[in-house]
Design an enzyme around this catalytic site. Structure first.
Site, short mmCIF file in Angstrom:
data_model
loop_
_atom_site.label_atom_id
_atom_site.label_comp_id
_atom_site.label_asym_id
_atom_site.label_seq_id
_atom_site.Cartn_x
_atom_site.Cartn_y
_atom_site.Cartn_z
N HIS A 144 0.84 -1.20 0.00
CA HIS A 144 0.00 0.00 0.00
C HIS A 144 0.87 1.25 0.00
CE1 HIS A 144 0.98 0.64 4.24
NE2 HIS A 144 0.46 -0.53 4.58
N CYS A 152 3.33 -4.72 6.56
CA CYS A 152 3.06 -4.56 5.13
C CYS A 152 4.30 -4.02 4.42
CB CYS A 152 1.90 -3.58 4.92
SG CYS A 152 0.34 -4.10 5.65
#
Length: 339
Positions: A144, A152
């Protein structure tokens, strides 16, 4: 051609349906086109925006987008700096450990989120079948934007927008799902030799098998799991046999062309690993505070001042390990010599 066209239209409808209902009215960030400069680069390499993609991401803080070209093989389109990843080298083990996953994942239209709190995102699909067989837990592990990570791979917003556009167009072009290959580092003999003392080395060598299949064939490997490990480009030999991540592997065959090329590459790499170890190069260990980021972003933060750099970064500390000693019986410690 008609079948491919129909498939592309259907995939586009599916993607639109997946994205509708979670998009803020008036927000068009998920519809940004692929930048003209990147389209020109594709054309120069015999690629189109609709061709399938593969993403390879490394905890060396770089992400590569590969795209199928006119030959049917995949070529490197662009390398992006990763703004932030969290945790340590090694696979994600459990919910809340801040580990960024390592392994082979597939991203489909339903995993793409145009209304992400982190600008734009797509979910890796962790845990996959092997992760579940190994008891690994976690959720919402993504690539992202926003340059902030808790398990992430975080990109800049511009980088996330380009990746989202590339994935969107590949799915609209007929790709049902694109493969994401997540590695601790590039699977080179040098890196494997340096990390030979890690408790994760057996898992990393299994990841290298998949990396070797891709690098030797320039095609994303077919991924399955059995015996609590990955197998690549493999098919069960017996009638009715199937792969089960938690069960012993059945007899299987590997695609002949891939098997020959991969075996040759692995033989070369193993020879090189032995040469490196024999040269006396020390194994290394890393003590982590919390992940890392690409050096280009560190330089930006460094210019912003030491307080901000300390607040947003915490890199790896490299230390040479003592070489294993020969025991009175003439053997070496298994933990020190994993090859």
């Amino acid at each position: 051609m008609r079948m491919n066209s129909a498939r592309g239209v259907l995939s586009g409808v599916i993607l639109a349906a997946a994205l509708a209902g979670c998009v803020t009215v008036g927000d068009q960030r998920h519809l940004k086109p692929v930048p003209p400069k990147l389209v020109a680069s594709m054309q120069a390499k015999g690629m189109t925006v609709a061709d399938p993609i593969v993403i390879r991401v490394f905890k060396e803080a770089e992400l590569e987008v590969w795209k199928r070209d006119a030959s049917g093989q995949y070529g490197l389109l662009k390398t992006y700096p990763v703004c932030r990843w969290s945790g340590q080298l090694g696979p994600k083990m459990q919910e809340g450990d801040r580990q960024t996953p390592e392994g082979f994942y597939t991203v489909r239209a339903g995993q793409m989120n145009p209304n992400s709190a982190y600008y734009l995102s797509f979910d890796l699909g962790f845990p996959n079948e092997l992760d579940r067989a190994l008891g690994r837990t976690g959720s919402a592990l993504m690539i992202h934007g926003a340059c902030s990570s808790s398990g992430c791979f975080a990109m800049t917003d511009d980088g996330a927008a380009e990746l989202f556009a590339l994935a969107r167009e590949a799915i609209r072009g007929g790709q049902e799902g694109f493969q994401v290959q997540s590695f601790p580092f590039r699977m080179t003999p040098e890196n494997l030799a340096e990390h030979r003392a890690s408790r994760h080395i057996a898992f990393w060598r299994n990841l290298k098998e998949g990396s070797d299949h891709f690098e030797a064939t320039r095609r994303p490997p077919k991924v399955a799991s059995c015996g609590r490990r990955y197998v690549f480009n493999a098919s069960p030999s017996g009638p009715g046999a199937r792969f089960d991540a938690q069960a012993a592997c059945p007899a299987y065959t590997v695609e002949a062309g891939a098997a020959m090329m991969v075996a040759a590459k692995q033989a070369r790499d193993e020879t090189r690993v032995r040469e490196i170890v024999a040269s006396g190069r020390a194994a290394v260990s890393y003590t982590y505070l919390d992940g890392s980021m690409h050096p280009s972003f560190r330089e930006i933060l460094r210019r912003s001042g030491p307080a901000r750099l300390q607040a947003l970064t915490s890199g790896a500390v490299e230390a040479a390990l003592a070489e294993p000693k020969v025991t009175p019986t003439g053997t070496l410690s298994a933990a020190s010599v994993p090859f």
